[in-house]
Design a protein around this motif. Structure first.
Motif, short mmCIF file in Angstrom:
data_model
loop_
_atom_site.label_atom_id
_atom_site.label_comp_id
_atom_site.label_asym_id
_atom_site.label_seq_id
_atom_site.Cartn_x
_atom_site.Cartn_y
_atom_site.Cartn_z
N MET A 1 0.86 -1.19 0.00
CA MET A 1 0.00 0.00 0.00
C MET A 1 0.89 1.24 0.00
SD MET A 1 -3.28 0.73 2.38
CE MET A 1 -2.47 1.13 3.90
N ALA A 2 1.30 1.64 -1.18
CA ALA A 2 2.21 2.78 -1.27
C ALA A 2 1.46 4.09 -1.16
CB ALA A 2 2.97 2.72 -2.58
N LYS A 3 0.19 4.05 -1.59
CA LYS A 3 -0.58 5.30 -1.66
C LYS A 3 -0.99 5.79 -0.28
CE LYS A 3 -4.65 6.13 -3.59
NZ LYS A 3 -5.70 5.21 -3.90
N ARG A 4 -0.84 7.08 -0.03
CA ARG A 4 -1.31 7.64 1.23
C ARG A 4 -2.83 7.68 1.25
NH1 ARG A 4 1.58 10.91 4.46
NH2 ARG A 4 0.19 12.68 4.38
N ILE A 5 -3.39 7.42 2.41
CA ILE A 5 -4.85 7.39 2.53
C ILE A 5 -5.38 8.81 2.72
CG2 ILE A 5 -6.78 6.50 3.89
CD1 ILE A 5 -4.70 4.28 4.82
N MET A 6 -6.37 9.15 1.92
CA MET A 6 -6.96 10.48 2.02
C MET A 6 -8.19 10.41 2.93
SD MET A 6 -4.88 12.09 0.15
CE MET A 6 -5.63 13.73 0.02
N MET A 7 -8.37 11.44 3.73
CA MET A 7 -9.57 11.51 4.58
C MET A 7 -10.57 12.49 3.97
SD MET A 7 -7.81 11.56 8.38
CE MET A 7 -9.38 11.78 9.23
N LYS A 8 -11.83 12.37 4.36
CA LYS A 8 -12.85 13.31 3.88
C LYS A 8 -13.14 14.36 4.95
CE LYS A 8 -14.88 9.83 0.85
NZ LYS A 8 -15.90 8.76 0.81
N ALA A 9 -13.72 13.92 6.06
CA ALA A 9 -14.05 14.87 7.15
C ALA A 9 -12.96 14.80 8.21
CB ALA A 9 -15.40 14.50 7.73
N PRO A 10 -12.82 15.86 9.01
CA PRO A 10 -11.73 15.89 9.98
C PRO A 10 -12.04 15.15 11.30
CG PRO A 10 -12.89 17.98 10.00
CD PRO A 10 -13.56 17.14 8.96
N ILE A 11 -10.95 14.84 12.00
CA ILE A 11 -11.03 14.35 13.38
C ILE A 11 -10.62 15.53 14.27
CG2 ILE A 11 -9.82 12.90 15.08
CD1 ILE A 11 -9.55 10.77 12.90
N VAL A 12 -11.34 15.74 15.36
CA VAL A 12 -10.96 16.78 16.31
C VAL A 12 -9.82 16.23 17.17
CG1 VAL A 12 -11.75 18.27 18.18
CG2 VAL A 12 -13.31 17.69 16.29
N ASP A 13 -8.65 16.83 17.02
CA ASP A 13 -7.43 16.36 17.69
C ASP A 13 -7.15 17.27 18.88
OD1 ASP A 13 -4.79 15.94 18.49
OD2 ASP A 13 -3.91 16.34 16.51
N MET A 14 -7.25 16.70 20.10
CA MET A 14 -7.07 17.51 21.30
C MET A 14 -5.75 17.18 21.99
SD MET A 14 -11.01 17.19 22.46
CE MET A 14 -11.16 15.73 21.44
N GLY A 15 -4.83 18.10 21.96
CA GLY A 15 -3.51 17.92 22.57
C GLY A 15 -3.59 18.00 24.09
N GLY A 16 -2.59 17.46 24.76
CA GLY A 16 -2.65 17.39 26.22
C GLY A 16 -1.36 17.79 26.91
N ASP A 17 -1.01 17.07 27.96
CA ASP A 17 0.10 17.47 28.83
C ASP A 17 1.11 16.34 29.06
OD1 ASP A 17 -0.62 20.22 29.80
OD2 ASP A 17 -2.45 19.17 30.43
N GLU A 18 2.30 16.77 29.47
CA GLU A 18 3.36 15.94 30.05
C GLU A 18 3.73 14.76 29.15
OE1 GLU A 18 1.85 15.62 34.24
OE2 GLU A 18 3.30 17.21 34.62
N MET A 19 3.95 13.58 29.75
CA MET A 19 4.46 12.44 28.97
C MET A 19 3.48 12.03 27.87
SD MET A 19 7.33 11.07 29.18
CE MET A 19 7.96 10.04 27.86
N ALA A 20 2.20 12.12 28.18
CA ALA A 20 1.20 11.75 27.18
C ALA A 20 1.32 12.66 25.95
CB ALA A 20 -0.20 11.85 27.78
N PRO B 1 3.03 9.11 8.08
CA PRO B 1 3.62 8.50 6.89
C PRO B 1 2.60 7.80 5.99
CG PRO B 1 4.91 7.94 8.84
CD PRO B 1 3.65 8.61 9.32
N TYR B 2 1.43 7.44 6.53
CA TYR B 2 0.48 6.63 5.76
C TYR B 2 -0.85 7.33 5.49
CZ TYR B 2 3.82 3.31 7.58
OH TYR B 2 4.98 2.69 7.92
N VAL B 3 -1.21 8.24 6.37
CA VAL B 3 -2.54 8.87 6.25
C VAL B 3 -2.36 10.37 6.08
CG1 VAL B 3 -4.77 9.23 7.39
CG2 VAL B 3 -3.49 7.12 7.82
N ASP B 4 -3.08 10.94 5.14
CA ASP B 4 -3.10 12.38 4.99
C ASP B 4 -4.04 12.90 6.08
OD1 ASP B 4 -2.05 14.49 3.70
OD2 ASP B 4 -3.59 14.58 2.15
N LEU B 5 -3.50 13.04 7.29
CA LEU B 5 -4.32 13.34 8.46
C LEU B 5 -5.06 14.65 8.30
CD1 LEU B 5 -2.41 12.58 11.79
CD2 LEU B 5 -4.36 11.35 10.79
#
Ligand code: NAP
Ligand code: MG
Length: 405
Positions: free
Chosen positions: A1-20, A34-38
């Motif tokens: 699977m060389a092709k990068r995967i394209m997404m349609k709608a977005p995911i809400v990405d919530m950043g956090g704190d410390e080690m996590a 490397p694989y998904v056009d996030l």
């Protein structure tokens, strides 16, 4: 699977704190990008940003989940007095999870990731036990007081037109304690709906238990509300069609049956039962680093996260330049949960396949290669071949992923 995967709608990405937060960036960088056009809408819920925005960022993130229906959240610090000093905060901001849960009216479901070299403490358990916890009321919103000496304690209900109804709780001869609590029909029914829907979504039976033989009105209402929602809102037919069972019993009987079961069901718990049982079940399956969590709203929004916190102690070691061995498995599975849901909703089979593949290689790295972080190395049978540090584990997963894709 060389092709990068394209997404349609977005995911809400919530950043956090410390080690996590550090693991969050590594996972995106090494395993996803490397694989998904996030396609994401990013909200930084790190404590500094929450303080800067007077916590508006958390509300904006919750609104975004309502709009886009799928979110993924990194662990965040819930400030206490020490954190106020440490981060020089304007105030002790509320827990972001509590804010988001309240805004989405959501129910949290927790589920362990099973590995064949990490045996559960209960040897009968072969499949995951998912815990659904009601997150409103009961002892968490109680009124309680200390009785210092002889007195009569009463419950007083005052109707809108001023009528009073009294019930005696106890005629105290000496000191004692009193507690009052409540719940709401709407919240209980909404919890019941979330549990029936999630059981159907995951294709597992649903168990629910209270102590209605003793608490005939309070717990009795919980039992009745579940029955009503099940029968009157079409869930009974859907369960029958899916070959699934809704099983009600008493809480003590449920605990005995859970321990003797092989797992593979959703256990709906009242607020306090869920608090206790999710820690019991979670730790009995192995490590906090293997516990997933998803918040499901009645309108069909899904927010995925790892059940563990920011892993503060590891972070301080990391800041001191020491090597850490923090398990990224639950964080990886939070992302695969969100990506798979997006793939299902937007009809992108490659995204579902990618999520499955990433979960498989993560488990294979631990099970087949014997490469794992310290928390698992301590309990693994057979013993680990390599105890990896935080980065090495993610790199081992990345190299397996590269081989299969
Ligand atoms: P924690 O971050 O879950 O960590 C507690 C301990 O569990 C760690 O010290 C570590 O034990 C072990 N552990 C947890 N996750 C691990 C992982 N992925 N890999 C390896 N070991 C892991 O809980 P906490 O220390 O009580 O809380 C720290 C901060 O997180 C607090 O500020 C709290 O407010 C926040 N928190 C946030 C959330 C959330 O956003 N959902 C949830 C809980 C807590 P060892 O030290 O023995 O290795
Ligand atoms: Mg608890």
């Amino acid at each position: 699977m060389a092709k990068r995967i394209m997404m349609k709608a977005p995911i809400v990405d919530m950043g956090g704190d410390e080690m996590a937060r550090i693991i969050w960036d590594m996972v995106k960088d090494k395993l996803l990008e490397p694989y998904v056009d996030l396609k994401t809408e990013y909200y930084d819920l790190g404590l500094t940003k929450r303080d800067e925005t007077d916590d508006r960022i958390t509300i904006e993130a919750a609104e975004a989940i309502k709009r886009h229906t799928v979110g993924v959240k990194c662990a965040t610090i819930t400030p206490n007095a020490e954190r106020v000093k440490e981060y020089n905060l304007k105030k002790q901001w509320k827990s972001p999870n509590a804010t988001i849960r309240a805004m989405l009216d959501g129910t949290v479901f927790r589920e362990p990731i099973l590995l064949n070299n990490v045996q559960p403490a209960v040897r009968f358990w072969k499949k995951p036990i998912i815990i659904g916890r009601h997150a409103y009321g009961d002892v968490y919103k109680n009124t309680e007081w200390r009785v210092e000496g002889p007195c009569k304690a009463e419950l007083v209900f005052t109707t809108r037109d001023g009528q009073e109804i009294r019930k005696t709780i106890q005629e105290f001869e000496g000191p004692g304690i009193v507690q009052a609590m409540h719940n709401l029909d709407g919240s209980i029914k909404s919890f019941a709906r979330a549990c029936f829907s999630y059981a159907l979504d995951r294709h597992v039976p649903l168990w629910f238990a209270t102590k209605d033989t003793i608490s005939k009105t309070y717990d009795g209402y919980f039992k009745e509300a579940f029955r009503k929602v099940f029968v009157e809102e079409g869930f009974k037919e859907q369960f029958e069609k899916a070959g699934l069972q809704y099983f009600y019993t008493l809480i003590d009987d449920a605990v005995a049956r859970v321990v003797r079961s092989e797992g593979g069901f959703l256990w709906a718990c009242k607020n306090y039962d869920g608090d206790v049982m999710s820690d019991f079940v979670g730790s009995a399956y192995g490590s906090l680093g293997l516990l997933k969590s998803v918040l499901v709203s009645p309108t069909g929004c899904f927010e995925y996260e790892a059940a563990h916190g920011t892993v503060q102690q590891h972070y301080y070691r990391h800041l001191d330049g020491e090597s850490t061995s923090t398990n990224s498995t639950a964080i990886i599975f939070a992302w695969t949960g969100a990506l798979r849901k997006r793939g299902e909703l937007d009809d992108i089979p490659e995204l579902v396949q990618f999520s499955d593949a990433l979960e498989t290689v993560t488990k294979d790295t631990i099970q087949l290669d014997g490469i794992m972080t310290g928390d698992l190395a301590r309990i693994s049978e057979p013993p680990a071949r390599k105890t990896a540090n935080t980065r090495e584990f993610i790199e081992a997963v990345a190299s397996r992923l590269d081989n299969v894709l």
